[in-house]
Motif scaffolding. Structure first.
Motif, mmCIF file in Angstrom:
data_model
loop_
_atom_site.group_PDB
_atom_site.id
_atom_site.type_symbol
_atom_site.label_atom_id
_atom_site.label_comp_id
_atom_site.label_asym_id
_atom_site.label_seq_id
_atom_site.Cartn_x
_atom_site.Cartn_y
_atom_site.Cartn_z
ATOM 1 N N SER A 1 4.914 -39.274 -3.830
ATOM 2 C CA SER A 1 4.432 -38.690 -4.917
ATOM 3 C C SER A 1 6.550 -38.414 -4.906
ATOM 4 O O SER A 1 6.952 -38.455 -6.802
ATOM 5 N N HIS A 2 7.122 -38.213 -4.280
ATOM 6 C CA HIS A 2 8.115 -37.410 -4.665
ATOM 7 C C HIS A 2 8.802 -36.770 -2.917
ATOM 8 O O HIS A 2 7.981 -36.210 -1.789
ATOM 9 N N SER A 3 9.977 -36.519 -2.972
ATOM 10 C CA SER A 3 10.794 -35.259 -1.993
ATOM 11 C C SER A 3 11.825 -34.284 -2.156
ATOM 12 O O SER A 3 11.766 -33.882 -3.517
ATOM 13 N N ILE A 4 11.503 -33.551 -0.853
ATOM 14 C CA ILE A 4 12.200 -32.163 -1.201
ATOM 15 C C ILE A 4 12.324 -31.842 -0.676
ATOM 16 O O ILE A 4 12.166 -32.729 0.950
ATOM 17 N N ALA A 5 13.801 -30.898 -0.904
ATOM 18 C CA ALA A 5 14.797 -29.971 0.483
ATOM 19 C C ALA A 5 14.315 -29.872 1.032
ATOM 20 O O ALA A 5 13.434 -28.312 0.812
ATOM 21 N N LEU A 6 13.953 -29.762 2.605
ATOM 22 C CA LEU A 6 12.772 -28.877 3.735
ATOM 23 C C LEU A 6 12.877 -27.227 3.246
ATOM 24 O O LEU A 6 12.159 -26.408 2.908
ATOM 25 N N ALA A 7 14.853 -27.506 2.689
ATOM 26 C CA ALA A 7 15.591 -26.084 2.941
ATOM 27 C C ALA A 7 14.464 -25.459 1.419
ATOM 28 O O ALA A 7 13.614 -23.948 1.643
ATOM 29 N N GLU A 8 14.208 -25.952 0.289
ATOM 30 C CA GLU A 8 13.668 -25.934 -0.571
ATOM 31 C C GLU A 8 12.493 -25.603 -0.350
ATOM 32 O O GLU A 8 11.832 -24.961 -1.432
ATOM 33 N N ALA B 1 16.689 -33.290 7.372
ATOM 34 C CA ALA B 1 16.936 -31.839 6.173
ATOM 35 C C ALA B 1 15.587 -32.437 5.032
ATOM 36 O O ALA B 1 16.211 -31.140 3.483
ATOM 37 N N VAL B 2 14.929 -33.762 5.175
ATOM 38 C CA VAL B 2 14.176 -34.101 3.461
ATOM 39 C C VAL B 2 12.513 -33.902 3.783
ATOM 40 O O VAL B 2 12.343 -34.437 5.475
ATOM 41 N N ALA B 3 11.571 -33.197 2.623
ATOM 42 C CA ALA B 3 10.207 -33.645 2.851
ATOM 43 C C ALA B 3 10.054 -34.615 2.490
ATOM 44 O O ALA B 3 9.816 -34.136 1.242
ATOM 45 N N THR B 4 9.092 -35.119 2.692
ATOM 46 C CA THR B 4 8.595 -36.264 1.323
ATOM 47 C C THR B 4 7.031 -36.547 1.566
ATOM 48 O O THR B 4 7.068 -36.088 3.273
ATOM 49 N N ALA B 5 6.301 -35.985 0.535
ATOM 50 C CA ALA B 5 4.526 -35.636 0.351
ATOM 51 C C ALA B 5 4.232 -37.143 1.180
ATOM 52 O O ALA B 5 4.626 -38.255 1.007
ATOM 53 N N SER B 6 2.820 -37.044 1.605
ATOM 54 C CA SER B 6 2.012 -37.504 2.421
ATOM 55 C C SER B 6 1.674 -39.182 0.878
ATOM 56 O O SER B 6 1.589 -40.539 2.235
ATOM 57 N N ASN B 7 1.928 -39.000 0.152
ATOM 58 C CA ASN B 7 1.400 -39.877 -1.000
ATOM 59 C C ASN B 7 2.670 -40.449 -1.440
ATOM 60 O O ASN B 7 2.499 -40.902 -2.547
#
Length: 215
Positions: free
Chosen positions: A178-185, A170-176
């Motif tokens: 720099s940050h992760s964010i909940a996929l739903a968000e 359920a988590v999306a992480t930027a390719s660089n």
């Protein structure tokens, strides 16, 4: 009295030996090209979602990476009369799982994504000193912020990513990284993002975010 040379530990010695061997085996005519105009990935999900130059955003699963190719006609190295920068890119086939933005700009449930960089003809192209989006593995699930699929002059229609997130659960992480964010968000940010410009499929050139040139 001659000063004794410091000893090199096992791992350091092995690394040094590999480096020396690689230098000795490297072709004399090898070349490295840096695309210094390539932009840095966005530092926040809000910036990525609000960027008006990304008319297509989708969830996709990587199928296979193809052979690196030049951006000249037929995938060969451009000639001296080429109007823009020369570069190598790697085509990655991905299946579309869900379109979050720009469904009218996609023609098929599968597309080719243009990942800048790669090695061909003893030439290595690096997008810039900044960290580029790494080449994803087969089966990887991604959120792709894309320019519309176009033929950029080499005969292959592909979409160039402005930003890439790798999805793990359920988590999306930027390719660089720099940050992760909940996929739903992240999906909610994309839904709330600005209206994006339209473009025709398979015609024209990539936008200025593709390789730092004007498009």
């Amino acid at each position: 009295m001659q000063r004794a040379k410091p000893a090199i530990s096992g791992l350091a010695a092995a690394a040094l030996a590999i480096a020396v061997l690689a230098a000795a085996c490297r072709p004399a005519d090898s070349e490295t090209i840096r695309l210094d105009g390539y932009p840095a990935p966005f530092e926040s999900a809000t910036d990525a979602a609000n960027f008006v130059g990304t008319p297509v955003v989708l969830l996709a699963t990587v199928q296979v990476a193809g052979e690196p190719r030049w951006n000249g006609p037929g995938g060969e190295r451009p000639g001296s009369d080429h109007p823009g920068p020369e570069y190598i890119w790697t085509p990655v086939t991905a299946s579309v799982d869900e379109v979050l933005r720009g469904a009218d700009l996609l023609g098929t449930p599968e597309l080719t994504v243009r990942f800048l960089g790669g090695s061909k003809d003893r030439v290595t192209v690096l997008p810039s000193d900044l960290d580029p989006a790494p080449l994803p593995a087969s089966g990887a699930r991604l959120v792709l912020f894309l320019n519309p699929p176009v033929d950029a002059g080499d005969g292959l229609v592909a979409a160039t990513p402005n930003h890439v997130y790798t999805v793990d659960g359920a988590v999306a992480t930027a390719s660089n990284a720099s940050h992760s964010i909940a996929l739903a968000e992240l999906v909610s940010l994309v839904d709330a993002g600005p209206a994006s410009p339209t473009a025709e499929i398979g015609a024209g050139t990539t936008t200025s975010t593709a390789v730092g040139g004007s498009g």
